[in-house]
Design a protein around this motif. Structure first.
Motif, short mmCIF file in Angstrom:
data_model
loop_
_atom_site.label_atom_id
_atom_site.label_comp_id
_atom_site.label_asym_id
_atom_site.label_seq_id
_atom_site.Cartn_x
_atom_site.Cartn_y
_atom_site.Cartn_z
N ILE A 1 12.00 1.27 46.63
CA ILE A 1 12.12 2.34 45.83
C ILE A 1 13.67 2.13 45.42
CG2 ILE A 1 12.21 4.83 45.26
CD1 ILE A 1 9.79 4.82 47.09
N THR A 2 14.44 2.26 46.60
CA THR A 2 16.07 2.22 46.06
C THR A 2 16.32 0.77 45.52
OG1 THR A 2 16.36 1.30 48.50
CG2 THR A 2 16.72 3.64 48.00
N ASP A 3 15.73 -0.21 45.84
CA ASP A 3 15.82 -1.59 45.20
C ASP A 3 17.36 -1.85 44.93
OD1 ASP A 3 15.00 -3.91 44.12
OD2 ASP A 3 14.56 -2.98 42.03
N ILE B 1 25.28 5.22 40.26
CA ILE B 1 24.79 4.14 41.68
C ILE B 1 24.14 4.84 42.39
CG2 ILE B 1 25.59 2.59 43.05
CD1 ILE B 1 27.62 1.69 41.42
N ALA B 2 24.58 5.78 43.23
CA ALA B 2 23.89 6.51 44.12
C ALA B 2 22.63 7.43 43.95
CB ALA B 2 24.74 7.50 45.23
N CYS B 3 23.19 8.13 42.74
CA CYS B 3 22.04 9.04 42.07
C CYS B 3 22.08 8.84 40.73
CB CYS B 3 22.19 10.31 42.84
SG CYS B 3 20.82 11.57 41.83
N PRO B 4 21.20 8.35 40.06
CA PRO B 4 19.77 8.25 40.56
C PRO B 4 19.30 6.77 40.82
CG PRO B 4 19.76 8.36 37.87
CD PRO B 4 21.43 8.54 38.54
N LEU B 5 20.09 5.72 40.46
CA LEU B 5 19.61 4.43 40.76
C LEU B 5 19.22 4.15 42.04
CD1 LEU B 5 22.22 2.53 38.48
CD2 LEU B 5 19.97 3.13 37.92
N LEU B 6 19.78 4.41 43.06
CA LEU B 6 19.41 4.14 44.55
C LEU B 6 18.59 5.45 44.92
CD1 LEU B 6 22.72 2.88 46.15
CD2 LEU B 6 20.42 1.55 45.83
N VAL B 7 19.00 6.41 44.84
CA VAL B 7 18.30 7.85 45.32
C VAL B 7 17.83 8.63 44.25
CG1 VAL B 7 18.16 9.85 46.93
CG2 VAL B 7 19.31 7.78 47.59
N GLY B 8 16.71 8.54 43.87
CA GLY B 8 16.04 9.16 42.79
C GLY B 8 14.86 10.00 43.18
N PRO B 9 14.11 10.59 42.30
CA PRO B 9 12.87 11.39 42.62
C PRO B 9 11.88 10.52 43.74
CG PRO B 9 13.45 11.58 40.17
CD PRO B 9 14.19 10.48 40.86
N GLY B 10 12.02 9.29 43.32
CA GLY B 10 10.81 8.50 44.34
C GLY B 10 11.46 8.51 45.63
N ALA B 11 12.76 7.93 46.04
CA ALA B 11 13.19 7.88 47.21
C ALA B 11 12.99 9.08 47.99
CB ALA B 11 14.51 7.26 47.15
N ILE B 12 13.51 10.28 47.20
CA ILE B 12 13.41 11.63 47.72
C ILE B 12 12.22 11.86 48.24
CG2 ILE B 12 13.67 14.01 47.39
CD1 ILE B 12 16.21 13.10 45.53
#
Length: 204
Positions: free
Chosen positions: A21-23, A115-126
């Motif tokens: 998800i973070t990809d 980069i951190a949000c939302p690319l790395l940590v967005g709704p899916g990762a949360i």
């Protein structure tokens, strides 16, 4: 902690889920497009800030997950179904247009946003972190988040070499393959949520 009886398979599954998800590998072309005007030292600082921010966000949301469910009287089945649908949409957008995020202007604090949000940590990762905390417990979730923090740091630190090795086409292919796996994880979430929803009476 009993290392012999520890659920290593469950830990591996959560690590893979969060990593997909973070990809960080698939997002490398975006990361470097956002930091192309920075020198190597500043770029490394930006990436470190992004990794730390992503790690902190996942930890916070993982621990607040149960409280949020209780506050809004949402069952785990409700959250699994909604989260699965959300992740499926993200995976579909990645497959169709290569990324789920809209193109954004270069912000002042690019390490935090986007980069951190939302690319790395967005709704899916949360969603994944919160569901994992409810299903797998604290130990597996925290270890999985920490492992992905380390993987992300390594990926971003050596990102320039990885990006040069994969090239734009290679990174795009990795992103597409991970999006397919992500879609399968989303279907699993939805299936599990529906099964629980149908067998457990709803209490409001």
């Amino acid at each position: 902690m009993d290392l012999i009886n520890f659920n290593w398979l469950g830990l591996a599954i959560v690590i893979i889920q969060i990593f997909i998800i973070t990809d960080p590998v698939g997002n490398l072309p975006i990361f470097y497009a956002l930091t192309k005007k920075e020198n190597p030292i500043d770029r490394q600082k930006t990436f470190f800030t992004a990794a730390v921010t992503a790690f902190t966000m996942l930890i916070v949301f993982a621990f607040l997950g149960n409280a949020i469910l209780d506050l809004f009287k949402i069952t785990l089945a409700d959250f699994q179904i909604a989260g699965g649908i959300l992740i499926l949409i993200i995976a579909t957008l990645i497959l169709i247009r290569g990324t789920w995020a809209e193109e954004m202007e270069h912000p002042e604090s690019v390490g935090v946003v986007p980069i951190a949000c939302p690319l790395l940590v967005g709704p899916g990762a949360i969603t994944t972190a919160m569901v994992s905390m409810a299903i797998n417990g604290i130990a597996i979730t925290i270890l999985a988040i920490a492992a992905n923090f380390f993987i992300t740091l390594v990926t971003l630190y050596f990102g320039e070499n990885i990006f040069k090795f994969l090239g734009e086409n290679g990174s795009a292919i990795v992103g597409k393959v991970m999006a397919i796996i992500l879609a399968a994880i989303a279907v699993s979430f939805i299936h599990s949520g529906i099964a629980s929803w149908m067998t457990v009476p709803v209490v409001r």
